[in-house]
Write an enzyme that holds these catalytic residues in place. Structure first.
Site, mmCIF file in Angstrom:
data_model
loop_
_atom_site.group_PDB
_atom_site.id
_atom_site.type_symbol
_atom_site.label_atom_id
_atom_site.label_comp_id
_atom_site.label_asym_id
_atom_site.label_seq_id
_atom_site.Cartn_x
_atom_site.Cartn_y
_atom_site.Cartn_z
ATOM 1 C CG HIS A 92 -0.287 0.023 2.544
ATOM 2 N ND1 HIS A 92 0.586 -0.949 2.973
ATOM 3 C CD2 HIS A 92 -0.368 0.937 3.560
ATOM 4 C CE1 HIS A 92 1.000 -0.652 4.197
ATOM 5 N NE2 HIS A 92 0.443 0.486 4.568
ATOM 6 C CG ASP A 96 5.008 2.814 7.258
ATOM 7 O OD1 ASP A 96 4.072 3.312 6.620
ATOM 8 O OD2 ASP A 96 4.873 1.805 7.989
ATOM 9 C CG HIS A 97 4.563 -0.002 3.940
ATOM 10 N ND1 HIS A 97 4.545 -1.352 4.193
ATOM 11 C CD2 HIS A 97 4.037 0.598 5.047
ATOM 12 C CE1 HIS A 97 4.017 -1.562 5.383
ATOM 13 N NE2 HIS A 97 3.703 -0.405 5.931
ATOM 14 C CG HIS A 182 -3.690 -0.678 6.356
ATOM 15 N ND1 HIS A 182 -3.496 -0.759 7.714
ATOM 16 C CD2 HIS A 182 -2.680 0.123 5.891
ATOM 17 C CE1 HIS A 182 -2.438 -0.052 8.051
ATOM 18 N NE2 HIS A 182 -1.927 0.499 6.970
ATOM 19 C CG ASP A 205 1.021 -1.839 7.324
ATOM 20 O OD1 ASP A 205 1.923 -2.699 7.374
ATOM 21 O OD2 ASP A 205 1.210 -0.637 7.566
ATOM 22 C CG HIS A 268 4.410 -3.072 9.883
ATOM 23 N ND1 HIS A 268 3.477 -2.546 10.734
ATOM 24 C CD2 HIS A 268 4.632 -2.119 8.945
ATOM 25 C CE1 HIS A 268 3.139 -1.338 10.311
ATOM 26 N NE2 HIS A 268 3.835 -1.047 9.236
HETATM 27 ZN ZN ZN Z 1 3.117 0.396 7.857
HETATM 28 ZN ZN ZN Z 2 0.082 1.147 6.621
#
Ligand code: ZN
Ligand code: ZN
Length: 315
Positions: A92, A96-97, A182, A205, A268
């Site tokens: 997604h 942070d990804h 998510h 996530d 994570h």
């Molecule tokens: Zn994340």
């Molecule tokens: Zn996320």
């Protein structure tokens, strides 16, 4: 307490039996899929847990899932250069990804002189993001081609926006994307990677997801996210919404019980207000007695008829 320690001993025994050992004591490396946790963290800028990124090597395919902070440094640590990556898959578009993507792509290209675009698979919005990134770095890309003689094609991102289903097949390796939950971030995907009768499933996530359970059934290795918060957290707390986007240890235990992976691993790891990893493990083990590991950066898993776990050398 007695139940907890029995669970621990059981897990340890299973893990020991998962490792194959030669007569001379050296480990056999019979694996179809090798999975390396490059980053097991969250948006928190921690040294010990870099941003989310997982490397999956299956047959001749080298695939990267998410490009969190520091993924290029972690790739260097496992002695893998950027030009060996066949494709990048995004779960997604939470930053942070993906914040590691410009570094992976541009620095990787400059250093390796990769001559072909990076294939990127991701949800709706990935194409637009890539176009903006190419615009943001247009000056550097032009200079690298002119001055550093970097191959023009290698400076490009080649994006495919995906839906649930088989999204990639090459050299016997199949990547299946499936929708997870998510919260407001839609769509968000998890991935199942299959090769030679074995598989690994990455949750991305997600909060508790029936669809994940469906797609993860029968997998060798399930890498799942987890979040722990104080039980007393009120709805007015500014971090309350975080708890509505992720999976609690109790829910994860329920997922593991349904999926029954050979090995479950946490990555994570979201910890709110001082909660700890020990609490995550204890709460999970209260409801789940199968093999479970708290993931660490650079931990790897060789999946064959058994699963061999390797911890980073400095641990
Ligand atoms: Zn994340
Ligand atoms: Zn996320």
């Amino acid at each position: 307490m007695k139940q907890l320690s029995l669970t621990f001993i059981f897990s340890l025994l299973v893990l020991i039996s998962l490792a194959q050992v030669n007569k001379d004591g050296s480990q056999v490396n019979v694996s179809d899929i090798k999975v390396t946790l490059l980053g097991t963290g969250t948006p928190q800028p921690l040294m010990e847990r870099f941003g989310p990124s997982i490397l999956v090597q299956a047959g001749s395919e080298t695939l990267l899932f998410d490009a969190g902070r520091g993924c290029l440094q972690r790739l260097r640590q496992v002695k893998l250069e950027y030009d060996k990556i066949n494709a990048l898959f995004l779960t997604h578009l939470h930053s942070d990804h993906i914040v590691g993507l410009p570094d992976l792509w541009l620095t990787g290209w400059l250093i390796t002189k990769r001559a072909i675009p990076l294939k990127v698979f991701g949800p709706d919005g990935t194409k637009e993001m890539a176009e903006y990134l190419e615009k943001a770095f247009a000056y550097d890309i032009k200079i690298r081609v002119q001055d550093d003689k970097a191959p023009q094609e290698g400076g490009k991102l080649s994006v495919t926006e995906i839906e649930q289903g088989v999204i990639y097949e090459a050299n016997g390796v199949k990547v299946i994307a499936f929708e997870v939950d998510h919260g407001v971030v839609k769509p968000a995907f998890g991935y199942r990677i299959e090769y030679n009768g074995h598989s690994v499933v990455l949750s991305g996530d997600t909060k508790y997801s029936e669809n994940l359970i469906k797609f993860a059934k029968g997998t060798d290795l399930l890498i799942h996210e987890v979040m722990i918060a104080p039980d007393t957290l009120s709805k007015s707390d500014p971090r309350y919404n975080i708890t509505q986007h992720h999976t609690t240890p109790k829910q994860a235990a329920q997922i593991f019980n349904e999926v029954k992976p050979k090995l479950a691993v946490y990555s994570h790891i979201v910890k709110l207000y001082g909660r700890t990893e020990d609490e995550i493990m204890n709460r999970t083990k209260a409801d789940y007695s199968g093999p479970l590991i708290m993931g660490e950066d650079l931990m790897s898993f060789a999946i064959g008829d058994t699963i061999t776990v390797s911890r980073p050398p400095n641990k």
